[in-house]
Write a protein that holds these residues in place. Structure first.
Motif, short mmCIF file in Angstrom:
data_model
loop_
_atom_site.label_atom_id
_atom_site.label_comp_id
_atom_site.label_asym_id
_atom_site.label_seq_id
_atom_site.Cartn_x
_atom_site.Cartn_y
_atom_site.Cartn_z
N ILE A 4 0.84 -1.19 0.00
CA ILE A 4 0.00 0.00 0.00
C ILE A 4 0.88 1.24 0.00
O ILE A 4 2.05 1.18 0.33
CB ILE A 4 -0.97 0.04 1.20
N GLU A 8 -4.28 6.01 1.09
CA GLU A 8 -5.16 5.03 0.46
C GLU A 8 -6.60 5.42 0.74
O GLU A 8 -6.86 6.32 1.54
CB GLU A 8 -4.88 3.62 1.01
N TYR A 92 -8.67 -2.38 0.40
CA TYR A 92 -8.02 -3.25 -0.59
C TYR A 92 -8.97 -4.36 -1.03
O TYR A 92 -8.57 -5.49 -1.25
CB TYR A 92 -6.74 -3.85 -0.01
N ALA A 133 -3.91 0.48 -3.60
CA ALA A 133 -5.05 -0.44 -3.45
C ALA A 133 -6.14 -0.14 -4.48
O ALA A 133 -6.73 -1.06 -5.05
CB ALA A 133 -5.62 -0.34 -2.03
#
Length: 137
Positions: A4, A8, A92, A133
């Protein structure tokens, strides 16, 4: 373990919040979300989260009985008494349990901070990248 970036997007299903920008902070132990108006009475915690670009959600009063009160060391090094709530997050493309401290993050760039406790043994952070992600899903 999945890779990652330093920023995110995370979603909170129960709260009807999608793709909220989150800062990934390996220096922080706990995760936090921007909040105001916290009220605790008779084992019930009521709170309002503030999430930019989520107008339908802003100022919606939430309540839970799944919470704790903890002393958390803030970024300035001082301990603060904070409420910590448990919820589910989609990150994710997968659903995870997460604990978030309710904090005033109004002066911060991101309404959510994801700390080591959530990241541990699940993710590796590449600080040179963002939104990995989102690109993978």
């Amino acid at each position: 373990m999945k890779l990652i970036g330093r920023v995110e997007k995370i979603s909170f299903i129960k709260w009807d919040i999608e793709d909220l920008p989150a800062k990934i902070d390996t220096g922080a132990y706990t995760s936090a979300i921007h909040c105001k108006h916290i009220e605790e009475k008779d084992g019930l915690l009521k709170f309002i989260l503030l999430c930019p670009k989520t107008e339908k959600y802003n100022n919606k009063l939430l309540q839970t009985t799944k919470y704790q009160v903890k002393n958390i060391r803030s970024s300035n090094g001082k301990k603060q008494k904070r409420y910590v709530v448990s919820t589910s997050a989609v990150f994710y493309g997968k659903k995870y349990k997460i604990k978030l401290s309710l904090s005033n993050r109004g002066k911060m760039n991101y309404p959510v901070l994801i700390g080591r406790k959530f990241l541990n043994k699940k993710f590796i952070v590449d600080v040179s990248q963002k939104n990995i992600a989102s690109k993978e899903i």
